[in-house]
Scaffold this active site. Structure first.
Site, short mmCIF file in Angstrom:
data_model
loop_
_atom_site.label_atom_id
_atom_site.label_comp_id
_atom_site.label_asym_id
_atom_site.label_seq_id
_atom_site.Cartn_x
_atom_site.Cartn_y
_atom_site.Cartn_z
N GLY A 31 0.81 -1.23 0.00
CA GLY A 31 0.00 0.00 0.00
C GLY A 31 0.83 1.27 0.00
N ASN A 36 -2.95 6.40 -5.42
CA ASN A 36 -3.19 5.25 -6.32
C ASN A 36 -4.17 4.34 -5.57
OD1 ASN A 36 -2.95 2.59 -7.29
ND2 ASN A 36 -0.80 2.81 -7.83
N VAL A 37 -5.43 4.42 -6.00
CA VAL A 37 -6.53 3.80 -5.25
C VAL A 37 -6.31 2.29 -5.07
CG1 VAL A 37 -9.03 3.40 -5.25
CG2 VAL A 37 -8.12 5.57 -6.09
N ALA A 38 -5.87 1.62 -6.12
CA ALA A 38 -5.69 0.16 -6.03
C ALA A 38 -4.59 -0.18 -5.02
CB ALA A 38 -5.34 -0.41 -7.40
N SER A 39 -3.47 0.52 -5.09
CA SER A 39 -2.37 0.24 -4.16
C SER A 39 -2.82 0.51 -2.72
CB SER A 39 -1.16 1.12 -4.52
OG SER A 39 -0.26 1.23 -3.44
N ASN A 121 6.93 3.99 -16.48
CA ASN A 121 7.55 5.00 -15.63
C ASN A 121 9.08 4.92 -15.63
OD1 ASN A 121 4.97 3.91 -13.62
ND2 ASN A 121 4.94 5.95 -14.51
N GLU A 185 7.64 11.43 -14.13
CA GLU A 185 7.18 10.04 -14.05
C GLU A 185 7.26 9.34 -15.41
OE1 GLU A 185 5.26 8.49 -11.05
OE2 GLU A 185 6.33 9.99 -9.89
N HIS A 261 -1.49 9.07 -12.98
CA HIS A 261 -0.73 9.28 -14.22
C HIS A 261 -1.73 9.50 -15.35
CE1 HIS A 261 2.69 6.58 -12.52
NE2 HIS A 261 3.08 7.83 -12.46
N CYS A 380 0.81 0.28 -18.09
CA CYS A 380 1.87 0.61 -17.11
C CYS A 380 3.04 -0.34 -17.25
CB CYS A 380 1.37 0.45 -15.68
SG CYS A 380 -0.02 1.47 -15.23
O1 SUG Z 1 3.62 4.41 -9.07
N1 SUG Z 1 2.23 1.45 -7.81
C1 SUG Z 1 2.68 2.23 -8.95
C2 SUG Z 1 1.82 1.94 -10.15
C3 SUG Z 1 2.38 2.57 -11.38
C4 SUG Z 1 1.49 2.46 -12.54
N2 SUG Z 1 2.11 3.02 -13.68
C5 SUG Z 1 1.50 3.74 -14.64
N3 SUG Z 1 0.29 4.21 -14.47
N4 SUG Z 1 2.17 4.02 -15.69
C6 SUG Z 1 2.67 3.74 -8.65
O2 SUG Z 1 1.72 4.21 -8.03
C7 SUG Z 1 2.47 0.48 -5.59
C8 SUG Z 1 3.55 -0.33 -4.96
C9 SUG Z 1 3.30 -0.88 -3.61
O3 SUG Z 1 2.39 -0.45 -2.93
O4 SUG Z 1 4.11 -1.74 -3.25
C10 SUG Z 1 2.99 1.35 -6.71
O5 SUG Z 1 4.06 1.91 -6.59
#
Ligand code: SUG
Length: 457
Positions: A31, A36-39, A121, A185, A261, A380
């Site tokens: 997290g 970043n909602v999913a993370s 990135n 980025e 992004h 990504c």
């Molecule tokens: O930077 N997630 C990345 C996801 C990157 C997606 N890339 C693009 N949209 N191009 C970020 O937010 C989460 C990692 C963690 O929680 O361990 C993370 O870094």
């Protein structure tokens, strides 16, 4: 040292090669990524690094089988023991890990992130046809917005320099100063629009905020990761002129809705720009600027909010699709499985995109769930590098995917990767040992030489 190549690039032999990041052996859900909602929502889940790596390889293989040019970029050395030592943890590797786990678990999690898998990135790339010296230009992204990603650019630079070594064809620029004013980025906020890949293109740089000056209209909830000044600096490094560039601000509401992004809300390919109504702060101004500079008519494909809400766009990652060109002029959209699970999104793909007046006529669904849970979709996971035949031949190492390499990488993953990683496992010194062993073998397999800190001493 060889001289830069001055021959004009043959427009017909340029192909886009998608270099996908291999999911690293420490892939986990900590997290770490604010905004970043999913993370943020999956932090604490148990991950499956083996499944993640195989899902990524599966996507690469199916695109290769469908005739697209596919490359691979290696993961980075994690845990980053050098970063822990720089922060004052000392002793043997095991002692460094044990102290970090006890005294600063958040820092340990950050230095274990497998975030280099998201190679959109890794950096920004300008194809040779657009550069004044006729070479392909690279700038690794500084990723200074978060500590876990700030750890990537040095190794990224070494890997890109090892693979694109031939100085007659490839030029490498320094990472921008890693400070908020130049927050960069990479290709996630950069889209090249053109006719065929070998024809001159216009570069759309999308930023979230302006560091110096600006009118203060910015996101309020989540950070804007890219600055106008960073985008301008990259364009300058690559020799791009005003006539070749458009700088557009991302819609602040989009960033506050989880669009960290631009590639979470727009994707372009050739003359097509597929985007959500909330992608740009000044939608019409952005399209007009592109139209004024492009040599080919722009084909905007707009998805209105009534068709797909911002929330559904972020939840499904519809716009984090790959848009790929086919020899007959049509395009294929490679979407994550989550798009099929969302009724409004799936309907929009069929009714508005496939059936609409645009070149997109096929959709491929790929399961990259392990990456998606950390906010990384198909787009990504790849860095696009348009290369002529001579440039493809000049790539160093065994990094362009074929059946042999796919087989070797799959066997390598099956030999070295765990199928279960909980956040607590990151303190296990054996994980670090396993990872270094795996990565050492990988650099031999890919024939890219020594790129990791542990190999350089
Ligand atoms: O930077 N997630 C990345 C996801 C990157 C997606 N890339 C693009 N949209 N191009 C970020 O937010 C989460 C990692 C963690 O929680 O361990 C993370 O870094």
């Amino acid at each position: 040292m060889s001289e830069p190549v001055s021959d004009a690039v043959n427009a017909t032999d340029v192909r886009e090669v998608n270099f996908d990041g291999l999911v690293g052996p420490t892939h986990n859900y900590s997290g770490l990524a604010h905004g970043n909602v999913a993370s943020m929502s999956h932090g604490g889940l148990v991950s499956n690094p083996r499944e993640g790596a195989l899902q990524g390889l599966g996507k690469m293989k199916s695109l290769m089988d469908a005739g697209y040019a596919q490359g691979v970029l290696p993961p980075q050395q994690r845990p980053d023991l050098g970063a822990l030592r720089a922060l004052g943890f000392s002793g043997s590797d095991g002692e460094v890990l044990a102290r970090a786990a006890k005294e600063a678990p958040q820092i340990l999690r950050a230095v274990c992130s497998a975030s280099s898998m998201w190679t959109a990135n890794a950096g920004t790339v300008t194809p040779s046809v657009d550069a004044p010296d006729g070479r392909v230009h690279f700038t690794p992204a500084n990723l200074q917005s978060s500590f876990h990603r700030y750890l990537e650019p040095q190794t990224t630079g070494r890997v890109l320099a090892a693979m694109f070594k031939d100085q007659g064809h490839f030029a490498h620029h320094p990472v921008l100063p890693a400070t908020p004013a130049f927050s960069d980025e990479g290709a996630a906020n950069h889209t090249r629009l053109c006719g065929d890949y070998g024809e001159p293109g216009v570069h759309l740089f999308v930023y979230g905020r302006q560091a110096f000056g600006g009118d203060g209209i910015e996101p309020k909830r989540y950070p804007a990761r890219q600055t106008l000044e960073a985008s301008q600096a990259v364009a300058r490094q690559h020799g791009l002129t005003d006539a070749q560039t458009v700088f557009a601000q991302q819609h602040p509401e989009a960033i506050d809705g989880g669009v960290f992004h631009n590639d979470v809300i727009a994707v372009g390919n050739g003359p097509v720009l597929l985007y959500h109504a909330k992608a740009f702060r000044d939608e019409e101004g952005t399209l007009d600027a592109l139209r004024a500079k492009m040599a080919t008519p722009l084909i905007p494909v707009r998805v209105p909010e009534e068709a797909v809400s911002l929330e559904d766009a972020v939840g499904s990652y519809l716009f984090n699709s790959q848009l790929l060109s086919n020899p007959d002029g049509s395009m294929t959209l490679v979407v994550p499985g989550e798009c099929q699970e969302n009724e409004a999104v799936w309907r929009t793909i069929q009714d508005l995109l496939i059936a609409g007046p645009n070149p997109i006529n096929e959709v491929l669904v790929k399961d990259v769930k392990q990456s998606m849970r950390n906010g990384g979709g198909p787009a990504c996971l790849r860095l696009r590098v348009a290369l002529s035949e001579a440039e493809r031949a000049a790539v160093t190492g065994r990094v362009l995917l074929d059946d042999g390499l796919y087989g070797d990488l799959t066997a390598w993953v099956e030999k070295h990767y765990r199928d279960r990683l909980a956040v607590e496992d990151l303190a296990d010194p054996q994980l670090a040992v396993e990872t270094l062993t795996a990565l050492d073998e990988l650099t031999q397999l890919l024939k890219i030489g020594s790129v990791y800190p542990f190999q350089l001493g």
